[in-house]
Design an enzyme around this catalytic site. Structure first.
Site, PDB file in Angstrom:
ATOM      1  N   HIS A  71       0.820  -1.212   0.000  1.00 23.97           N
ATOM      2  CA  HIS A  71       0.000   0.000   0.000  1.00 23.97           C
ATOM      3  C   HIS A  71       0.853   1.262   0.000  1.00 23.97           C
ATOM      4  O   HIS A  71       2.056   1.253   0.280  1.00 23.97           O
ATOM      5  CB  HIS A  71      -0.951   0.000   1.199  1.00 23.97           C
TER       6      HIS A  71
ATOM      7  N   CYS B 290       2.555  -4.971   6.978  1.00 26.91           N
ATOM      8  CA  CYS B 290       2.300  -4.776   5.556  1.00 26.91           C
ATOM      9  C   CYS B 290       3.487  -4.068   4.899  1.00 26.91           C
ATOM     10  O   CYS B 290       4.357  -3.527   5.572  1.00 26.91           O
ATOM     11  CB  CYS B 290       1.020  -3.980   5.348  1.00 26.91           C
TER      12      CYS B 290
END
Length: 536
Positions: free
Chosen positions: A428, A447
């Site tokens: 992301h 992440c």
């Protein structure tokens, strides 16, 4: 195993098999003795037992045919190469096998030898193809990769369906990376055998223009490692600056041409330490020896290198810096492979339960208005009023979720790239752009954050629209959370390599930021993998 020894051993087995057949005609009693030995010795392995039953207990190794001779010769030759692959040579116990070959005198003994050869072959073939460590997760809990193990029938049928040498040659990873790692291993072994890289550079900081014994030691080290042509200079001159800068680039360091701190630490690493990194990388490459490869197009994220890359037909087509999980054990990014099938433009951030409990609930208990950029939602997704006390809730009893709506401060930035998995890991954007300039980029909750997420999106969308930039930007400007499916899902491989290669130039090395390679090396060593004949 030398070739004369190998040929002598094969000859002994051939003579034993021939004399057994010639001196005792194949009566039912003799056949039964061989069959009985095979049946007894394979009783613990259903797949191998089924294989021998299907062929009427005919041998594949110990018969007197040319095919049997070719198979056992090919196996012994392959075992002789085990060391070059960084495999545990003692595990295959060649000496005991050769002794057993030479001592065969009866049908029962030949049957026992037949099964011993099959078991040895399967052990070696699996180690070579998909790794020595069968369950990496038992060594490092964050390695959740599914290892592509093959059934025994794959190896046994393959051996019979092709030239044995040709089939055995297909087992090791066929990637260019594996071949280059093998070459790096051989170079390091040669270096170690010839005394290493010399004396370490003394502690301190060495800068352009410096002179003295420390600079001479640095010069000698750089020459030995292949970064500097031979020279007698005692001054930190322009050639040394260039050499240090290249070394820094090859080791993921800040490229400033100054030797000190982490640069000095990496320069003083021993060839033995580098060899361990290479051998662990070879083991990891075997874990990725997938039946269909990594994918014609695939995404590769090397956690130690802090970069995400897109490859098409084996060529690098896009690259961007990344930030990965923190070193804390509960925040490290795991290793696994999956398929990216969509992206979300203007995403909401649905806060993981672990973060709610550990970070945000303690603040809400003290102040219901804390972390006001986040919405508190009930089980139906409705926003819950903060006009209440949360002090009565514990981590187990807190009944709400938390969400950050799309916007400029959203923790996921403007886009996230999804390869749905049970670990809740994805790629992301992020508003925290300053972190991408750091040398070590371990700051996320697990992440992977991307420095150039829009360009990453354009690269992915270019295969399904003539105007990827316009397509993406129009949906971004809408401000609405928008899911965009990828017409062709893209394999994503989250890997961890402290040693990796380029087609040209030096082998690349990175720091073991999570300590995983150290743990894997200990496991490989315990399994019998050795450096220079000395287990360490």
């Amino acid at each position: 195993m030398t070739r004369p020894t190998l040929l002598r051993s094969v000859a002994l087995l051939a003579i034993a098999a021939a004399s057994f057949v010639a001196s005792k005609p194949a009566t039912a009693v003799q056949v039964t003795a061989f069959q009985q030995a095979v049946a007894e010795n394979v009783s613990g392995d259903d797949q191998v037992a089924a294989f021998y039953r299907a062929r009427g207990f005919e041998p594949i190794w110990t018969g007197g045919t040319e095919a049997d001779l070719e198979r056992r010769t090919a196996l012994l030759e392959a075992l002789g190469m085990a060391r070059h692959h960084g495999l545990p040579t003692a595990k295959y116990n060649s000496d005991a096998l050769l002794s057993q070959m030479a001592s065969v005198r009866s049908g029962f003994e030949r049957g026992a030898l037949e099964v011993a050869l099959t078991e040895l072959y399967l052990d070696f073939a699996r180690d070579l193809q998909t790794g020595v460590i069968e369950k990496p997760r038992s060594v490092v809990s964050s390695i959740v990769r599914e290892i592509p193990r093959r059934d025994a029938s794959y190896y046994l049928d393959g051996l019979l369906s092709d030239s044995p040498r040709a089939f055995l040659a297909t087992l090791a990873p066929q990637s260019h990376e594996y071949a280059r790692l093998m070459k790096a291993k051989m170079r390091l072994e040669h270096t170690i055998a010839h005394g290493g890289w010399g004396a370490p550079v003394p502690s301190g900081k060495f800068e352009p223009g410096d002179t003295g014994a420390g600079v001479v030691a640095l010069r000698n080290r750089l020459i030995a490692m292949g970064y500097l042509d031979r020279t007698v200079t005692a001054r930190y001159d322009s050639a040394m600056i260039d050499a240090v800068r290249q070394f820094q680039e090859d080791h993921g360091l800040t490229v400033d041409g100054v030797t000190g701190g982490e640069t000095l630490t990496q320069i003083n690493a021993t060839p033995q330490d580098r060899l361990k990194s290479v051998m662990v990388a070879m083991e990891r490459e075997r874990w990725l020896n997938l039946p269909d490869g990594l994918g014609e197009r695939h995404i590769l994220v090397n956690l130690t290198d802090f970069n995400a890359r897109i490859f098409d037909h084996g060529k690098l087509t896009f690259e961007t810096r990344s930030v990965v999980g923190h070193q804390d054990s509960d925040r490290q990014t795991p290793e696994f492979s999956d398929e990216m099938d969509h992206m979300v433009i203007n995403p909401s951030w649905y806060v993981p339960r672990s973060i709610i409990v550990k970070e945000y609930l303690p603040k809400l208990r003290s102040n219901p208005g804390a972390v006001s950029h986040l919405q508190i939602t009930d089980s139906r997704g409705r926003v819950v009023s903060r006009n209440q006390s949360f002090a009565r809730y514990s981590g187990n009893s807190f009944p709400f979720a938390m969400r950050q709506p799309p916007g400029p401060r959203n923790a996921l930035g403007t886009v996230k790239f999804m390869f749905p998995n049970k670990y809740n890991i994805y790629l992301h954007d992020t508003p925290a752009k300053s972190l991408f300039s750091r040398e070590v980029r371990t700051y996320s909750h697990g992440c992977v954050r991307l420095n150039d997420p829009h360009d990453f999106a354009y690269a992915l969308l270019a295969r399904q629209t003539d105007d990827p930039v316009g397509f993406f930007q129009s949906r971004l400007r809408s401000g609405s959370e928008t899911r965009v499916n990828l017409d062709e899902p893209v394999p994503v491989h989250l890997i961890y390599r402290t040693a990796f290669t380029h087609a040209k130039g030096h082998t690349q090395f990175r720091r073991d930021v999570y300590g995983r390679d150290a743990a894997l090396w200990n496991a490989l060593s315990a399994a019998g993998v050795e450096i220079g004949g000395i287990r360490s």
